[in-house]
Design a protein around this motif. Structure first.
Motif, short mmCIF file in Angstrom:
data_model
loop_
_atom_site.label_atom_id
_atom_site.label_comp_id
_atom_site.label_asym_id
_atom_site.label_seq_id
_atom_site.Cartn_x
_atom_site.Cartn_y
_atom_site.Cartn_z
N ASP A 20 0.80 -1.22 0.00
CA ASP A 20 0.00 0.00 0.00
C ASP A 20 0.84 1.27 0.00
O ASP A 20 0.32 2.35 -0.27
CB ASP A 20 -0.94 -0.01 1.21
N MET A 52 -7.01 4.50 1.72
CA MET A 52 -5.80 3.70 1.62
C MET A 52 -4.54 4.58 1.62
O MET A 52 -4.57 5.74 1.19
CB MET A 52 -5.84 2.84 0.36
N ASN A 79 -12.33 3.36 -1.95
CA ASN A 79 -11.29 2.35 -1.74
C ASN A 79 -11.31 1.30 -2.84
O ASN A 79 -12.37 1.01 -3.44
CB ASN A 79 -11.48 1.66 -0.40
N TYR A 81 -11.01 -2.67 -4.21
CA TYR A 81 -11.40 -3.98 -3.69
C TYR A 81 -10.19 -4.59 -2.98
O TYR A 81 -9.05 -4.18 -3.18
CB TYR A 81 -11.88 -4.90 -4.81
N ASP A 82 -10.45 -5.58 -2.14
CA ASP A 82 -9.39 -6.22 -1.36
C ASP A 82 -8.73 -7.29 -2.24
O ASP A 82 -9.16 -8.44 -2.28
CB ASP A 82 -10.00 -6.85 -0.10
N HIS A 83 -7.68 -6.90 -2.94
CA HIS A 83 -7.06 -7.82 -3.90
C HIS A 83 -6.45 -9.03 -3.21
O HIS A 83 -6.40 -10.13 -3.77
CB HIS A 83 -6.00 -7.09 -4.73
N GLN A 84 -6.00 -8.86 -1.97
CA GLN A 84 -5.38 -9.98 -1.27
C GLN A 84 -6.41 -11.07 -0.94
O GLN A 84 -6.14 -12.27 -1.12
CB GLN A 84 -4.69 -9.50 0.00
N SER A 85 -7.58 -10.66 -0.48
CA SER A 85 -8.60 -11.67 -0.17
C SER A 85 -9.07 -12.37 -1.43
O SER A 85 -9.34 -13.58 -1.42
CB SER A 85 -9.79 -11.04 0.58
#
Length: 225
Positions: A20, A52, A79, A81-85
């Motif tokens: 980030d 972020m 924000n 999207y939560d790319h890690q999830s």
């Protein structure tokens, strides 16, 4: 007519422990963007950021180069999207950075191979095949809600700078052009760091004016990831 400038953040720290944070190049891209925006007759723009770190750092560098106060309203609706999830659902082993690094080392074109795998994860998310912290429809709805809330609050002659991410900008483009879900992936793939996408506001309605402007960038400053 009010104008909204959707700004993609500067280059983040791909492969680092904290993705980030902006890279050194990302900071420079953001300063170059700010100097470029001096020519746009922005007046006293309204400034919004996603929540972020890469959004805040891009805003900080760009506003400093613009000689504007480093102040903004934080709106988590912008924000990413939560790319890690998404990746961890699709590829559980990606929780281990060493596994990912080893896999990439085996690829002839590591970044392209990773991008292809990530796009598979995005399509799986859009199909709603699994459980995610935030669904594709929920992500799309919150981005558009924040965008239209901003548009409805602008008056004639106003401008707004929104520091956000490629996914959020791609949702806006997809919506305004009436495209299918694949547009998220198509545009997200091609949006350049610190590029500008302009929207015109007319009595609460939004119209896409320009897409992925990046004439302020050249050479090594032009990056996609």
């Amino acid at each position: 007519m009010p104008v909204i400038y959707l700004i993609r953040h500067g280059q983040a720290s791909f492969g680092a422990e904290n993705y980030d944070a902006l890279s050194d190049l990302g900071w420079e891209q953001s300063r170059v963007l700010g100097r470029h925006l001096r020519e746009q007759n922005l007046g006293a723009p309204r400034v919004l950021c996603g929540a972020m770190r890469r959004h805040r750092e891009t805003a900080d560098a760009a506003l400093g180069a613009l000689d504007l106060p480093r102040e903004w309203h934080t709106d988590p609706g912008f924000n990413e999207y939560d790319h890690q999830s998404l990746m961890q659902v699709h590829w559980p082993e990606s929780r281990d950075r060493a596994v990912v690094a080893g896999w990439m080392a085996e690829q002839a074109q590591p970044r392209r191979a990773f991008q292809a795998r990530f796009e598979e994860a995005l399509r799986r998310w859009q199909r709603g095949e699994d459980q995610y912290p935030e669904s594709w429809p929920a992500f799309r709805e919150r981005v558009l809600a924040s965008l239209y809330s901003l548009g409805n609050g602008l008056e004639k002659g106003d401008s707004a700078l929104v520091f956000t991410s490629g996914g959020a900008i791609s949702v806006a483009i997809q919506h305004l052009l009436g495209l299918d879900d694949e547009a998220l992936i198509t545009f997200n793939r091609g949006l350049i760091n610190t590029s500008v996408t302009r929207l015109l506001v007319n009595t609460g309605r939004l119209r896409l004016a320009t897409l992925n402007e990046h004439l302020h960038l050249s050479g090594d400053l032009l990056t996609y990831r």
